[in-house]
Write a protein that holds these residues in place. Structure first.
Motif, mmCIF file in Angstrom:
data_model
loop_
_atom_site.group_PDB
_atom_site.id
_atom_site.type_symbol
_atom_site.label_atom_id
_atom_site.label_comp_id
_atom_site.label_asym_id
_atom_site.label_seq_id
_atom_site.Cartn_x
_atom_site.Cartn_y
_atom_site.Cartn_z
ATOM 1 N N ASN A 1 14.761 -2.242 8.435
ATOM 2 C CA ASN A 1 16.177 -2.575 8.535
ATOM 3 C C ASN A 1 16.390 -4.075 8.676
ATOM 4 O O ASN A 1 15.600 -4.759 9.326
ATOM 5 N N SER A 2 17.462 -4.546 8.089
ATOM 6 C CA SER A 2 17.766 -5.972 8.162
ATOM 7 C C SER A 2 19.275 -6.177 8.083
ATOM 8 O O SER A 2 20.014 -5.288 7.659
ATOM 9 N N SER A 3 19.697 -7.361 8.489
ATOM 10 C CA SER A 3 21.095 -7.731 8.298
ATOM 11 C C SER A 3 21.264 -8.493 6.982
ATOM 12 O O SER A 3 22.385 -8.790 6.572
ATOM 13 N N SER A 4 20.132 -8.788 6.355
ATOM 14 C CA SER A 4 20.158 -9.517 5.084
ATOM 15 C C SER A 4 20.206 -8.542 3.910
ATOM 16 O O SER A 4 19.678 -7.438 3.985
ATOM 17 N N VAL A 5 20.791 -9.009 2.830
ATOM 18 C CA VAL A 5 20.822 -8.229 1.592
ATOM 19 C C VAL A 5 19.651 -8.670 0.726
ATOM 20 O O VAL A 5 19.422 -9.863 0.548
ATOM 21 N N PHE A 6 18.934 -7.711 0.212
ATOM 22 C CA PHE A 6 17.764 -8.013 -0.601
ATOM 23 C C PHE A 6 18.013 -7.661 -2.065
ATOM 24 O O PHE A 6 18.657 -6.674 -2.392
ATOM 25 N N SER A 7 17.462 -8.474 -2.942
ATOM 26 C CA SER A 7 17.542 -8.161 -4.367
ATOM 27 C C SER A 7 16.578 -7.035 -4.711
ATOM 28 O O SER A 7 16.804 -6.298 -5.674
ATOM 29 N N SER A 8 15.531 -6.912 -3.941
ATOM 30 C CA SER A 8 14.606 -5.799 -4.105
ATOM 31 C C SER A 8 13.835 -5.628 -2.809
ATOM 32 O O SER A 8 13.818 -6.519 -1.962
ATOM 33 N N LEU A 9 13.212 -4.483 -2.671
ATOM 34 C CA LEU A 9 12.390 -4.248 -1.491
ATOM 35 C C LEU A 9 11.124 -3.547 -1.941
ATOM 36 O O LEU A 9 11.170 -2.620 -2.752
ATOM 37 N N GLN A 10 10.026 -4.020 -1.405
ATOM 38 C CA GLN A 10 8.734 -3.491 -1.814
ATOM 39 C C GLN A 10 8.033 -2.834 -0.635
ATOM 40 O O GLN A 10 8.182 -3.267 0.505
ATOM 41 N N TRP A 11 7.265 -1.810 -0.941
ATOM 42 C CA TRP A 11 6.425 -1.153 0.056
ATOM 43 C C TRP A 11 4.968 -1.308 -0.356
ATOM 44 O O TRP A 11 4.618 -1.097 -1.528
ATOM 45 N N TYR A 12 4.140 -1.692 0.625
ATOM 46 C CA TYR A 12 2.722 -1.890 0.395
ATOM 47 C C TYR A 12 1.927 -1.023 1.369
ATOM 48 O O TYR A 12 2.387 -0.673 2.457
ATOM 49 N N ARG A 13 0.693 -0.737 0.960
ATOM 50 C CA ARG A 13 -0.263 -0.109 1.861
ATOM 51 C C ARG A 13 -1.501 -0.979 1.915
ATOM 52 O O ARG A 13 -1.971 -1.475 0.880
ATOM 53 N N GLN A 14 -2.015 -1.173 3.104
ATOM 54 C CA GLN A 14 -3.172 -2.048 3.265
ATOM 55 C C GLN A 14 -4.257 -1.330 4.049
ATOM 56 O O GLN A 14 -4.010 -0.764 5.123
ATOM 57 N N GLU A 15 -5.468 -1.375 3.508
ATOM 58 C CA GLU A 15 -6.628 -0.847 4.204
ATOM 59 C C GLU A 15 -7.281 -1.992 4.981
ATOM 60 O O GLU A 15 -7.143 -3.156 4.588
ATOM 61 N N PRO A 16 -8.010 -1.682 6.053
ATOM 62 C CA PRO A 16 -8.675 -2.748 6.832
ATOM 63 C C PRO A 16 -9.585 -3.604 5.959
ATOM 64 O O PRO A 16 -10.366 -3.075 5.164
ATOM 65 N N GLY A 17 -9.477 -4.903 6.090
ATOM 66 C CA GLY A 17 -10.342 -5.812 5.342
ATOM 67 C C GLY A 17 -9.990 -5.966 3.885
ATOM 68 O O GLY A 17 -10.765 -6.551 3.120
ATOM 69 N N GLU A 18 -8.849 -5.465 3.480
ATOM 70 C CA GLU A 18 -8.432 -5.590 2.078
ATOM 71 C C GLU A 18 -7.021 -6.153 2.001
ATOM 72 O O GLU A 18 -6.279 -6.159 2.978
#
Lengths: 116, 111
Positions: free
Chosen positions: B24-41
């Motif tokens: 959540n944010s008070s800012s408007v975004f042109s896009s939003l991305q979701w990432y997944r990160q494994e340990p050490g990568e």
């Protein structure tokens, strides 16, 4: 496509030495490259943005003389941690995008730096 | 200062349960991305949402972008141990294309 590599994947160095980390876009030309720092269990913190052939733009609080960034070609950017200290130990991640401004960032696998 | 608040920061659930992560944010975004990160990568991009109200599905993962483009959610159905990882959201500001990162959600799925 859009593969980004980093070298080395991990490095251990003595306090006071300098360490260079390379970030390469393997199958595309990266107009813009980004350098991030990530502490354990935390999110990514943007350190600087570099455009090919230009000086890097550093985020507030990041010492440009300590973290030297060079983006001399469209496929290579380097981050040099000068006179490293134990508090510089972290996970450093680069990303690259084809164009300046709105474009997908492709992330490298990261480099684990440990300063003894 | 633009902030992207991500919650929860840590979640440990049993295999088969459902979960939702919020940004959540008070800012408007042109896009939003979701990432997944494994340990050490490095983080791996899962999805980019661009249009307000947009819903994207990736197998058991459902991503939604708020109508006002200020918030997003990630819902995982019937979580599997392989879903374990750090999930990060990042919003792109339309003013300068800067990515604003959430704090991350450490997800553990117990068999």
């Amino acid at each position: 496509g859009a593969v980004v590599s980093q070298h080395p994947s991990w490095v251990i160095c003595k306090s006071g030495t300098s360490v260079k980390i390379e970030c390469r876009s393997l199958d595309f030309q990266a107009t813009t490259m980004f350098w991030y720092r990530q502490f354990p269990k935390q999110s990514l913190m943007l350190m600087a943005t570099s455009n090919e052939g230009s000086k890097a733009t550093y985020e507030q609080g990041v010492e440009k003389d300590k973290f030297l960034i060079n983006h001399a070609s469209l496929t290579l950017s380097t981050l040099t941690v000068t006179s490293a200290h134990p508090e510089d130990s972290s996970f450093y991640i680069c990303s690259a995008s084809r164009r300046e401004g709105i474009d997908t960032q492709y992330f490298g696998p990261g480099t684990r730096l440990t300063v003894l | 200062t633009q902030l992207l608040e991500q919650s929860p920061q840590f979640l440990s659930i049993q295999e088969g349960e459902n979960l939702t992560v919020y940004c959540n944010s008070s800012s408007v975004f042109s896009s939003l991305q979701w990432y997944r990160q494994e340990p050490g990568e490095g983080p791996v991009l899962l999805v980019t949402v661009v249009t307000g109200g947009e819903v994207k599905k990736l197998k058991r993962l459902t991503f939604q972008f708020g109508d006002a483009r200020k918030d997003s959610s990630l819902h995982i159905t019937a979580a599997q141990p392989g879903d374990t990882g750090l999930y990060l959201c990042a919003g792109e500001l339309s003013s300068n294309y800067q990515l604003i990162w959430g704090a991350g959600t450490k997800l553990i799925i117990k068999p």
